[in-house]
Design an enzyme around this catalytic site. Structure first.
Site, PDB file in Angstrom:
ATOM      1  N   PHE A  24       0.808  -1.224  -0.006  1.00  0.00           N
ATOM      2  CA  PHE A  24      -0.183  -0.041  -0.019  1.00  0.00           C
ATOM      3  C   PHE A  24       0.744   1.326  -0.221  1.00  0.00           C
ATOM      4  O   PHE A  24       1.852   1.470   0.952  1.00  0.00           O
ATOM      5  CB  PHE A  24      -0.704   0.098   1.209  1.00  0.00           C
ATOM      6  CG  PHE A  24      -1.849   1.335   1.356  1.00  0.00           C
ATOM      7  CD1 PHE A  24      -2.981   1.486   0.632  1.00  0.00           C
ATOM      8  CD2 PHE A  24      -1.389   2.533   2.128  1.00  0.00           C
ATOM      9  CE1 PHE A  24      -3.778   2.493   0.563  1.00  0.00           C
ATOM     10  CE2 PHE A  24      -2.478   3.453   2.083  1.00  0.00           C
ATOM     11  CZ  PHE A  24      -3.368   3.480   1.430  1.00  0.00           C
ATOM     12  N   GLY A  25       0.618   2.223  -0.980  1.00  0.00           N
ATOM     13  CA  GLY A  25       1.208   3.439  -0.981  1.00  0.00           C
ATOM     14  C   GLY A  25       0.719   4.491  -1.007  1.00  0.00           C
ATOM     15  O   GLY A  25      -0.869   4.491  -1.229  1.00  0.00           O
ATOM     16  N   TYR A  26       0.778   5.406  -0.138  1.00  0.00           N
ATOM     17  CA  TYR A  26       0.067   6.648   0.324  1.00  0.00           C
ATOM     18  C   TYR A  26       0.967   8.298  -0.047  1.00  0.00           C
ATOM     19  O   TYR A  26       0.170   9.070   0.222  1.00  0.00           O
ATOM     20  CB  TYR A  26      -0.180   6.603   1.674  1.00  0.00           C
ATOM     21  CG  TYR A  26       1.024   6.340   2.572  1.00  0.00           C
ATOM     22  CD1 TYR A  26       1.526   5.263   3.068  1.00  0.00           C
ATOM     23  CD2 TYR A  26       1.467   7.552   3.380  1.00  0.00           C
ATOM     24  CE1 TYR A  26       2.661   5.083   3.978  1.00  0.00           C
ATOM     25  CE2 TYR A  26       2.316   7.450   4.147  1.00  0.00           C
ATOM     26  CZ  TYR A  26       3.206   6.380   4.174  1.00  0.00           C
ATOM     27  OH  TYR A  26       4.231   6.223   5.199  1.00  0.00           O
ATOM     28  N   GLY A  27       2.244   7.974  -0.278  1.00  0.00           N
ATOM     29  CA  GLY A  27       2.734   8.930  -0.425  1.00  0.00           C
ATOM     30  C   GLY A  27       3.578   9.126  -1.733  1.00  0.00           C
ATOM     31  O   GLY A  27       2.846   9.014  -2.866  1.00  0.00           O
ATOM     32  N   SER A  28       4.912   9.195  -2.022  1.00  0.00           N
ATOM     33  CA  SER A  28       5.671   8.996  -3.369  1.00  0.00           C
ATOM     34  C   SER A  28       5.376   7.702  -3.928  1.00  0.00           C
ATOM     35  O   SER A  28       5.425   7.772  -5.124  1.00  0.00           O
ATOM     36  CB  SER A  28       7.115   9.291  -3.114  1.00  0.00           C
ATOM     37  OG  SER A  28       7.747   8.222  -2.555  1.00  0.00           O
ATOM     38  N   GLU A  99      12.854   3.436   0.765  1.00  0.00           N
ATOM     39  CA  GLU A  99      12.415   3.956   2.220  1.00  0.00           C
ATOM     40  C   GLU A  99      13.212   3.779   3.526  1.00  0.00           C
ATOM     41  O   GLU A  99      12.720   3.857   4.535  1.00  0.00           O
ATOM     42  CB  GLU A  99      11.116   3.219   2.268  1.00  0.00           C
ATOM     43  CG  GLU A  99       9.896   3.131   1.222  1.00  0.00           C
ATOM     44  CD  GLU A  99       9.480   4.375   0.765  1.00  0.00           C
ATOM     45  OE1 GLU A  99       9.000   5.165   1.899  1.00  0.00           O
ATOM     46  OE2 GLU A  99       9.186   4.802  -0.424  1.00  0.00           O
TER      47      GLU A  99
HETATM   48  C1  SIN Z   1       4.581   5.668   0.627  1.00  0.00           C
HETATM   49  O1  SIN Z   1       4.671   6.254  -0.416  1.00  0.00           O
HETATM   50  O2  SIN Z   1       3.968   4.727   0.778  1.00  0.00           O
HETATM   51  C2  SIN Z   1       5.557   5.841   1.821  1.00  0.00           C
HETATM   52  C3  SIN Z   1       6.182   7.363   1.818  1.00  0.00           C
HETATM   53  C4  SIN Z   1       6.676   7.749   0.434  1.00  0.00           C
HETATM   54  O3  SIN Z   1       7.856   7.244   0.123  1.00  0.00           O
HETATM   55  O4  SIN Z   1       6.800   8.975   0.191  1.00  0.00           O
END
Ligand code: SIN
Length: 192
Positions: A24-28, A99
């Site tokens: 699951f990704g929520y940022g980049s 990460e």
């Molecule tokens: C994410 O995107 O899920 C983790 C935070 C990031 O790498 O910006």
């Protein structure tokens, strides 16, 4: 906890024997998928809110002038929308490296728009990591992001791409879009 979480994450072997794993990704990870994936789908996880509370020394800032990137903070009743990727377990070597500035792999239930649910992995930077910055006003966060830059580019690009990617997913994130609005004002002021 030191900045670099690679070693700790490599000990998380829960999904190693699986043929594929949902990430699951929520940022980049929403707007920059620099890894092969089998499938991707909009998804959500429960009980977490996205916040620009994690410092970035390695991608969007430096040791002396850290940028701000998102992490998740626990919040009862909250839903965090993002993008889930089905990957093979081998991809986690690259993801752990990407990460490494404070993020730990955590097993979580991921909910999909068709009502199905799968267990998978999310990277979270908890408040005990050395790069954690914690809360600040959304205006101060925008000010910090406006000036920070690191090897992956300007911090503002991270913010603006994330805000746009959430719009494309049809999701409004009060925190992210408020910081984006402050940033746009700051950029206009600087141009005049
Ligand atoms: C994410 O995107 O899920 C983790 C935070 C990031 O790498 O910006």
């Amino acid at each position: 906890m030191s900045h670099n979480t690679i070693e700790i994450n490599q000990r998380m072997n829960r999904f190693d024997s699986h043929e594929s794993v949902w990430l699951f990704g929520y940022g980049s990870l929403i707007f920059k998928a620099d890894f092969p994936f089998i499938e991707r789908r909009p998804a959500a996880i429960q009980g977490w809110s996205r916040r620009f509370w994690q410092g970035s020394h390695d991608h969007r800032g430096t040791e002396s002038a850290p940028g701000r990137v998102v992490t998740l903070v626990p919040e009862e009743g909250a839903t965090c929308h993002g993008m889930a990727y089905l990957v093979t377990p081998e991809e986690f070597a690259h993801l752990d490296h990407r990460e490494k500035n404070g993020y730990l792999r955590l097993a979580t239930d991921i909910a999909f728009e068709d009502g199905s649910m799968h267990e998978g992995i999310v990277y979270i930077a908890t408040m005990d990591n050395a790069a954690y910055l914690g809360p600040a006003s959304e205006l101060d966060i925008a000010r910090q992001i406006a000036t920070a830059r690191g090897p992956s580019g300007p911090n503002s690009e991270y913010l603006l791409r994330l805000a746009q990617a959430l719009r494309e997913l049809g999701r409004h994130d009060q925190h992210v879009h408020a910081i984006e609005a402050h940033m746009e004002k700051l950029l206009t002021e600087n141009r005049n």
